[in-house]
Design a protein around this motif. Structure first.
Motif, PDB file in Angstrom:
ATOM      1  N   ASP A 206       0.862  -1.169   0.000  1.00  0.00           N
ATOM      2  CA  ASP A 206       0.000   0.000   0.000  1.00  0.00           C
ATOM      3  C   ASP A 206       0.905   1.228   0.000  1.00  0.00           C
ATOM      4  N   ILE A 207       0.672   2.150  -0.938  1.00  0.00           N
ATOM      5  CA  ILE A 207       1.489   3.357  -1.032  1.00  0.00           C
ATOM      6  C   ILE A 207       1.062   4.309   0.083  1.00  0.00           C
ATOM      7  N   ASP A 208       2.012   4.695   0.938  1.00  0.00           N
ATOM      8  CA  ASP A 208       1.715   5.571   2.068  1.00  0.00           C
ATOM      9  C   ASP A 208       1.308   6.960   1.584  1.00  0.00           C
ATOM     10  N   ASP A 209       0.288   7.513   2.191  1.00  0.00           N
ATOM     11  CA  ASP A 209      -0.192   8.875   1.919  1.00  0.00           C
ATOM     12  C   ASP A 209      -0.499   9.128   0.442  1.00  0.00           C
ATOM     13  N   PHE A 210      -0.931   8.109  -0.249  1.00  0.00           N
ATOM     14  CA  PHE A 210      -1.230   8.258  -1.674  1.00  0.00           C
ATOM     15  C   PHE A 210      -2.357   9.253  -1.917  1.00  0.00           C
ATOM     16  N   LYS A 211      -3.263   9.363  -0.983  1.00  0.00           N
ATOM     17  CA  LYS A 211      -4.394  10.276  -1.111  1.00  0.00           C
ATOM     18  C   LYS A 211      -3.919  11.716  -1.327  1.00  0.00           C
ATOM     19  N   LYS A 212      -2.764  12.066  -0.750  1.00  0.00           N
ATOM     20  CA  LYS A 212      -2.234  13.422  -0.927  1.00  0.00           C
ATOM     21  C   LYS A 212      -1.904  13.706  -2.398  1.00  0.00           C
ATOM     22  N   ILE A 213      -1.340  12.716  -3.091  1.00  0.00           N
ATOM     23  CA  ILE A 213      -1.038  12.895  -4.517  1.00  0.00           C
ATOM     24  C   ILE A 213      -2.341  13.093  -5.282  1.00  0.00           C
ATOM     25  N   ASN A 214      -3.305  12.258  -4.997  1.00  0.00           N
ATOM     26  CA  ASN A 214      -4.586  12.329  -5.687  1.00  0.00           C
ATOM     27  C   ASN A 214      -5.280  13.666  -5.415  1.00  0.00           C
ATOM     28  N   ASP A 215      -5.344  14.069  -4.149  1.00  0.00           N
ATOM     29  CA  ASP A 215      -6.057  15.294  -3.779  1.00  0.00           C
ATOM     30  C   ASP A 215      -5.331  16.553  -4.253  1.00  0.00           C
ATOM     31  N   SER A 216      -4.001  16.543  -4.232  1.00  0.00           N
ATOM     32  CA  SER A 216      -3.232  17.743  -4.571  1.00  0.00           C
ATOM     33  C   SER A 216      -3.023  17.931  -6.065  1.00  0.00           C
ATOM     34  N   PHE A 217      -2.898  16.828  -6.801  1.00  0.00           N
ATOM     35  CA  PHE A 217      -2.522  16.930  -8.216  1.00  0.00           C
ATOM     36  C   PHE A 217      -3.580  16.418  -9.182  1.00  0.00           C
ATOM     37  N   GLY A 218      -4.612  15.780  -8.693  1.00  0.00           N
ATOM     38  CA  GLY A 218      -5.712  15.348  -9.540  1.00  0.00           C
ATOM     39  C   GLY A 218      -5.567  13.941 -10.097  1.00  0.00           C
ATOM     40  N   HIS A 219      -6.643  13.513 -10.751  1.00  0.00           N
ATOM     41  CA  HIS A 219      -6.734  12.136 -11.244  1.00  0.00           C
ATOM     42  C   HIS A 219      -5.729  11.830 -12.348  1.00  0.00           C
ATOM     43  N   SER A 220      -5.451  12.785 -13.221  1.00  0.00           N
ATOM     44  CA  SER A 220      -4.541  12.489 -14.335  1.00  0.00           C
ATOM     45  C   SER A 220      -3.124  12.218 -13.831  1.00  0.00           C
ATOM     46  N   VAL A 221      -2.651  13.009 -12.872  1.00  0.00           N
ATOM     47  CA  VAL A 221      -1.320  12.774 -12.297  1.00  0.00           C
ATOM     48  C   VAL A 221      -1.329  11.473 -11.503  1.00  0.00           C
ATOM     49  N   ARG A 222      -2.408  11.232 -10.772  1.00  0.00           N
ATOM     50  CA  ARG A 222      -2.533   9.973 -10.027  1.00  0.00           C
ATOM     51  C   ARG A 222      -2.402   8.778 -10.954  1.00  0.00           C
TER      52      ARG A 222
END
Length: 138
Positions: free
Chosen positions: A36-52
């Motif tokens: 499980d990638i730690d704090d992955f939600k931060k990438i999703n919330d900060s940079f959006g679905h395309s970057v995710r």
């Protein structure tokens, strides 16, 4: 008693199917790394679905570099991945290899990302329908 939700039940069914297939291919002995990638939600919330999505593709490509005969990699959901390996391989060495893959930054759309992961490890076998194994959290 606590009832599991639909997503957890679907993940358990998917894992059971993967383990059943692995049991047939490896005569019941295998190792499993649940990641499980730690704090992955931060990438999703900060940079959006395309970057995710681009990040997950790059992450999966790095994991693919570990594939040899007897190593199977699956994405379960979101940022959760599973590696199922034949028992003959060193599951702890493979976990260390995964960690090494993540030391280098992920460059996505000009932004560098460094991530950590949590890895759950189990080794064991299924014999006559019973699971025998030892578990570690890496």
């Amino acid at each position: 008693m606590c009832l599991i939700n639909r997503l957890l039940s679907q993940l358990r069914i998917k894992m059971a199917r993967l383990l059943r297939r692995t049991q047939k291919e490896s005569h019941g002995k295998y190792g499993v790394l649940f990641m499980d990638i730690d704090d992955f939600k931060k990438i999703n919330d900060s940079f959006g679905h395309s970057v995710r999505d681009l990040f997950l593709i790059e992450f999966a490509n790095r994991l693919r570099s570990l594939i040899v005969n007897g190593v199977n990699i699956y994405r379960l959901h979101g940022d959760e991945f599973v590696i199922i390996i034949d028992y003959e391989y060193n599951v702890y060495l493979l976990a260390q290899s995964v960690i090494e893959l993540l030391k280098e930054a992920f460059l996505i759309d000009g932004t560098e990302f460094y991530v950590n992961i949590s890895i759950g490890i189990t080794r064991g076998c299924i014999s006559n329908g019973y699971y025998y194994g030892d578990s570690r959290f890496y």
